[in-house]
Structure formats: C-alpha cells, structure tokens
Design a protein around this motif. Structure first.
Motif, PDB file in Angstrom:
ATOM      1  N   ALA A   1       0.620  -1.002   0.006  1.00 26.05           N
ATOM      2  CA  ALA A   1      -0.074  -0.134  -0.122  1.00 26.05           C
ATOM      3  C   ALA A   1       0.863   1.135  -0.093  1.00 26.05           C
ATOM      4  O   ALA A   1       0.704   2.149  -0.821  1.00 26.05           O
ATOM      5  CB  ALA A   1      -1.021  -0.002   1.432  1.00 26.05           C
ATOM      6  N   SER A   2       1.677   1.304   0.727  1.00 22.01           N
ATOM      7  CA  SER A   2       2.703   2.325   0.975  1.00 22.01           C
ATOM      8  C   SER A   2       3.438   2.537  -0.604  1.00 22.01           C
ATOM      9  O   SER A   2       3.784   3.527  -0.866  1.00 22.01           O
ATOM     10  CB  SER A   2       3.674   2.390   2.072  1.00 22.01           C
ATOM     11  N   PHE A   3       3.817   1.442  -1.054  1.00 22.24           N
ATOM     12  CA  PHE A   3       4.685   1.355  -2.354  1.00 22.24           C
ATOM     13  C   PHE A   3       3.867   2.076  -3.307  1.00 22.24           C
ATOM     14  O   PHE A   3       4.309   2.956  -4.158  1.00 22.24           O
ATOM     15  CB  PHE A   3       4.973   0.009  -2.480  1.00 22.24           C
ATOM     16  N   ASP A   4       2.505   1.633  -3.310  1.00 21.33           N
ATOM     17  CA  ASP A   4       1.460   2.137  -4.459  1.00 21.33           C
ATOM     18  C   ASP A   4       1.337   3.532  -4.102  1.00 21.33           C
ATOM     19  O   ASP A   4       1.106   4.226  -5.137  1.00 21.33           O
ATOM     20  CB  ASP A   4       0.200   1.251  -4.323  1.00 21.33           C
ATOM     21  N   ALA A   5       1.017   4.015  -2.772  1.00 20.33           N
ATOM     22  CA  ALA A   5       1.099   5.306  -2.712  1.00 20.33           C
ATOM     23  C   ALA A   5       2.193   6.450  -3.220  1.00 20.33           C
ATOM     24  O   ALA A   5       1.696   7.212  -3.463  1.00 20.33           O
ATOM     25  CB  ALA A   5       0.581   5.561  -1.100  1.00 20.33           C
ATOM     26  N   GLY A   6       3.294   5.680  -2.791  1.00 19.28           N
ATOM     27  CA  GLY A   6       4.583   6.356  -3.607  1.00 19.28           C
ATOM     28  C   GLY A   6       4.366   6.523  -5.061  1.00 19.28           C
ATOM     29  O   GLY A   6       4.852   7.628  -5.621  1.00 19.28           O
ATOM     30  N   ALA A   7       3.837   5.543  -5.773  1.00 20.86           N
ATOM     31  CA  ALA A   7       3.749   5.670  -7.320  1.00 20.86           C
ATOM     32  C   ALA A   7       2.796   6.895  -7.526  1.00 20.86           C
ATOM     33  O   ALA A   7       2.972   7.498  -8.484  1.00 20.86           O
ATOM     34  CB  ALA A   7       3.330   4.425  -7.601  1.00 20.86           C
ATOM     35  N   ALA A   8       1.734   6.957  -6.878  1.00 23.40           N
ATOM     36  CA  ALA A   8       0.732   7.972  -6.930  1.00 23.40           C
ATOM     37  C   ALA A   8       1.203   9.312  -6.732  1.00 23.40           C
ATOM     38  O   ALA A   8       1.225  10.275  -7.627  1.00 23.40           O
ATOM     39  CB  ALA A   8      -0.499   7.628  -5.990  1.00 23.40           C
ATOM     40  N   TRP A   9       2.185   9.328  -5.731  1.00 27.50           N
ATOM     41  CA  TRP A   9       2.890  10.726  -5.473  1.00 27.50           C
ATOM     42  C   TRP A   9       3.947  10.962  -6.883  1.00 27.50           C
ATOM     43  O   TRP A   9       3.836  12.362  -7.192  1.00 27.50           O
ATOM     44  CB  TRP A   9       3.693  10.679  -4.165  1.00 27.50           C
ATOM     45  N   ALA A  10       4.410  10.037  -7.251  1.00 31.49           N
ATOM     46  CA  ALA A  10       5.444  10.368  -8.262  1.00 31.49           C
ATOM     47  C   ALA A  10       4.593  10.813  -9.626  1.00 31.49           C
ATOM     48  O   ALA A  10       4.827  11.703 -10.198  1.00 31.49           O
ATOM     49  CB  ALA A  10       5.887   9.121  -8.886  1.00 31.49           C
ATOM     50  N   HIS A  11       3.363  10.186  -9.740  1.00 33.46           N
ATOM     51  CA  HIS A  11       2.479  10.709 -10.732  1.00 33.46           C
ATOM     52  C   HIS A  11       2.108  12.120 -10.792  1.00 33.46           C
ATOM     53  O   HIS A  11       2.151  12.897 -11.581  1.00 33.46           O
ATOM     54  CB  HIS A  11       1.358   9.997 -10.898  1.00 33.46           C
ATOM     55  N   LEU A  12       1.822  12.404  -9.546  1.00 32.83           N
ATOM     56  CA  LEU A  12       1.351  13.853  -9.153  1.00 32.83           C
ATOM     57  C   LEU A  12       2.411  14.840  -9.199  1.00 32.83           C
ATOM     58  O   LEU A  12       2.250  15.833 -10.159  1.00 32.83           O
ATOM     59  CB  LEU A  12       0.683  13.793  -7.616  1.00 32.83           C
ATOM     60  N   ALA A  13       3.549  14.359  -9.099  1.00 33.46           N
ATOM     61  CA  ALA A  13       4.702  15.383  -9.050  1.00 33.46           C
ATOM     62  C   ALA A  13       5.000  15.553 -10.253  1.00 33.46           C
ATOM     63  O   ALA A  13       5.480  16.785 -10.754  1.00 33.46           O
ATOM     64  CB  ALA A  13       5.895  14.727  -8.201  1.00 33.46           C
ATOM     65  N   LEU A  14       4.934  14.419 -11.320  1.00 31.90           N
ATOM     66  CA  LEU A  14       5.367  14.593 -12.543  1.00 31.90           C
ATOM     67  C   LEU A  14       4.655  15.395 -13.308  1.00 31.90           C
ATOM     68  O   LEU A  14       4.901  16.277 -14.320  1.00 31.90           O
ATOM     69  CB  LEU A  14       5.724  13.200 -13.317  1.00 31.90           C
ATOM     70  N   GLN A  15       3.377  15.289 -13.014  1.00 32.17           N
ATOM     71  CA  GLN A  15       2.122  16.049 -13.828  1.00 32.17           C
ATOM     72  C   GLN A  15       2.153  17.420 -13.266  1.00 32.17           C
ATOM     73  O   GLN A  15       2.130  18.553 -14.362  1.00 32.17           O
ATOM     74  CB  GLN A  15       0.951  15.346 -13.384  1.00 32.17           C
ATOM     75  N   ALA A  16       2.652  17.735 -12.191  1.00 38.21           N
ATOM     76  CA  ALA A  16       2.618  19.008 -11.831  1.00 38.21           C
ATOM     77  C   ALA A  16       3.999  19.872 -12.532  1.00 38.21           C
ATOM     78  O   ALA A  16       3.727  21.054 -12.751  1.00 38.21           O
ATOM     79  CB  ALA A  16       3.017  19.164 -10.266  1.00 38.21           C
ATOM     80  N   SER A  17       5.053  19.063 -12.544  1.00 40.45           N
ATOM     81  CA  SER A  17       6.105  19.594 -13.214  1.00 40.45           C
ATOM     82  C   SER A  17       6.071  19.834 -14.537  1.00 40.45           C
ATOM     83  O   SER A  17       6.463  20.993 -15.233  1.00 40.45           O
ATOM     84  CB  SER A  17       7.186  18.487 -12.885  1.00 40.45           C
ATOM     85  N   LEU A  18       5.189  18.863 -15.170  1.00 39.07           N
ATOM     86  CA  LEU A  18       4.839  19.391 -16.674  1.00 39.07           C
ATOM     87  C   LEU A  18       4.064  20.657 -17.033  1.00 39.07           C
ATOM     88  O   LEU A  18       4.053  21.121 -17.970  1.00 39.07           O
ATOM     89  CB  LEU A  18       4.002  18.164 -17.246  1.00 39.07           C
ATOM     90  N   LEU A  19       3.296  20.854 -15.854  1.00 35.93           N
ATOM     91  CA  LEU A  19       2.426  22.107 -15.893  1.00 35.93           C
ATOM     92  C   LEU A  19       3.262  23.273 -15.615  1.00 35.93           C
ATOM     93  O   LEU A  19       2.463  24.478 -15.213  1.00 35.93           O
ATOM     94  CB  LEU A  19       1.293  21.765 -15.209  1.00 35.93           C
ATOM     95  N   GLY A  20       4.498  23.004 -15.026  1.00 34.92           N
ATOM     96  CA  GLY A  20       5.163  24.045 -14.763  1.00 34.92           C
ATOM     97  C   GLY A  20       4.915  24.634 -13.178  1.00 34.92           C
ATOM     98  O   GLY A  20       5.355  25.590 -12.769  1.00 34.92           O
ATOM     99  N   TRP A  21       4.324  23.442 -12.350  1.00 33.46           N
ATOM    100  CA  TRP A  21       4.484  23.793 -10.967  1.00 33.46           C
ATOM    101  C   TRP A  21       5.292  23.028 -10.470  1.00 33.46           C
ATOM    102  O   TRP A  21       5.785  22.167 -10.931  1.00 33.46           O
ATOM    103  CB  TRP A  21       2.954  23.654 -10.585  1.00 33.46           C
TER     104      TRP A  21
END
Ligand SMILES: Cc1cc2nc3c(=O)[nH]c(=O)nc-3n(C[C@H](O)[C@H](O)[C@H](O)COP(=O)(O)O)c2cc1C
Length: 210
Positions: free
Chosen positions: A121-141
């Motif tokens: 569960a923690s590992f998977d939540a970490g994957a979700a965080w990485a998706h969020l962080a990369l999407q933010a970066s792509l949008l300039g945040w």
C-alpha cells in the motif's frame, strides 16, 4: 538498447544542473522539489489534474490504496495541516498554494475473494505521488513531499481514520524566490544529485555490499 522513436520521446542527458549516464525523457530531469513557493492561488482544475494523474498510478490488485486530503491556501484545513508539519517544514510550506496529505489503506477485498492486507500500500501510494509530482512539473508547478510531520496532529487535522497510514504531506506551488527561505535552506534551492546507477542497479544479483 532497442531503438527509441525520437518522435515519441525527447531524450536528454542534461537539463540545468542535472545530468544522466544514459539519456532519459526531459520529464524526469525537469522535476525537482523546490521549497520557495509564491503562495499564489492554485486553479481548482489544476489541482484536480494533479490528483487525476495520481489516480492513474499502477497498484497491486488495482486496489488504488492511496487516499488524499487536499487543502488550498486560505482554507482552514491548510492551516491545520501546516500546523502538523515539523518546524523545518513549516517555515517554508506556508507559501505553498495547496497541501495534500497522502495516506494509504492496506485493507483490501479483491472481487470475489477474501480480504487481504496489502503489503504494497505504501509503495503504491508512492507511485501515485510520483505521478502527481511529474504532472505538476509538466504544467510548470513544483511539489515537495514531506514526511516531517506529527502524525497525531495531521490525523486530527483531517479526521483520518485509524486504518489509514499517513504517508506524506505534499506542498504544491509555483516556484518562488529563494530569498524568501531561511538562509540555511537557500543554498539547497536547486536540483540535487543522484547516486551512480552502478551503486543502485545490478545485473543478475546483488553484490556483497549494497
Ligand atoms: C517520502 C519523502 C519524504 C520527504 N520528506 C521531506 C521533508 O520532510 N522535508 C523536506 O524538505 N523534504 C522532504 N522530502 C524531499 C526530498 O528531500 C527530495 O525529494 C530529495 O532530496 C530529492 O530531491 P528532488 O525531489 O528535488 O529530486 C521528502 C521526499 C520524499 C519522497
């Protein structure tokens, strides 16, 4: 290496201060965790775009064990989450545009099967965080995850039930001026380095020392 279609992905070996041993998509070099943020309002659509990217992360059983509480600057839950951070995070995270608490839920009942406790569960939540962080970066945040918080205070702040493990609080914002940070944090306000790949990935088996 299999040929990669350059039309599909733009591979780079350098972006700003970050370099790679093998070229990768610029997406991965572009993201880094700033602390200095402007505190400007985050559009609701953008916040939901980040959460949507997280939602599409992979997970064991497709259980999607991540859970989020989000709060935008100016909302009471933002101040409550800010108050749960440790001092070294609170000094800068108040300038975030939003704080997102990431929790994981290990209890899961696969369709037609008995309930299981997910070890991932923690590992998977970490994957979700990485998706969020990369999407933010792509949008300039920018985003910065923080494990430095008081779990009891955070649990009370967002009414997290006991069956959720609180993983991190994510600060989301637009990059601000490093001069807004305490002096000891100003020099850290840049992309940092990585261990060499040879010390991290091994062919076939681990060496004696990892
Ligand atoms: C699970 C996790 C916990 C972290 N906790 C904190 C924290 O409490 N405070 C902080 O300033 N940074 C924290 N960070 C940020 C890391 O220090 C940062 O991601 C790391 O130095 C790599 O830098 P980069 O994200 O810029 O590539 C955390 C990151 C992760 C993934």
């Amino acid at each position: 290496m299999t040929e990669i279609d350059p039309a599909l992905v733009h591979l780079v070996s350098r972006h700003g201060e970050r370099t790679t041993q093998t070229p990768v998509s610029a997406l991965f070099l572009n993201r880094w965790s700033a602390r200095a943020m402007t505190g400007e309002p985050i559009p609701e659509k953008l916040l939901f775009c980040l959460l949507e990217a997280a939602r599409h992360a992979p997970s064991a059983f497709n259980a999607q064990p991540w859970r989020f509480v989000y709060a935008r600057k100016g909302e009471p839950a933002f101040d409550a989450l800010l108050g749960a951070l440790n001092d070294s995070n609170r000094v800068w995270a108040g300038n975030a545009s939003a704080l997102i608490l990431v929790a994981s839920k290990a209890e899961f009942t696969p369709a037609g099967q008995a309930a299981v406790t997910l070890g991932s569960a923690s590992f998977d939540a970490g994957a979700a965080w990485a998706h969020l962080a990369l999407q933010a970066s792509l949008l300039g945040w920018t985003t910065r995850a923080m494990a430095g918080f008081d779990a009891g205070k955070a649990r009370a702040a967002v009414k997290a039930p006991e069956n959720l493990k609180l993983e991190v609080v994510i600060a989301v914002g637009r990059r601000g001026d490093a001069a807004s940070l305490p002096p000891e944090k100003q020099a850290l306000e840049k992309p940092n380095a990585r261990r060499p790949l040879e010390l991290t990935a091994f062919s076939g088996a681990f060496p004696d020392e990892v």
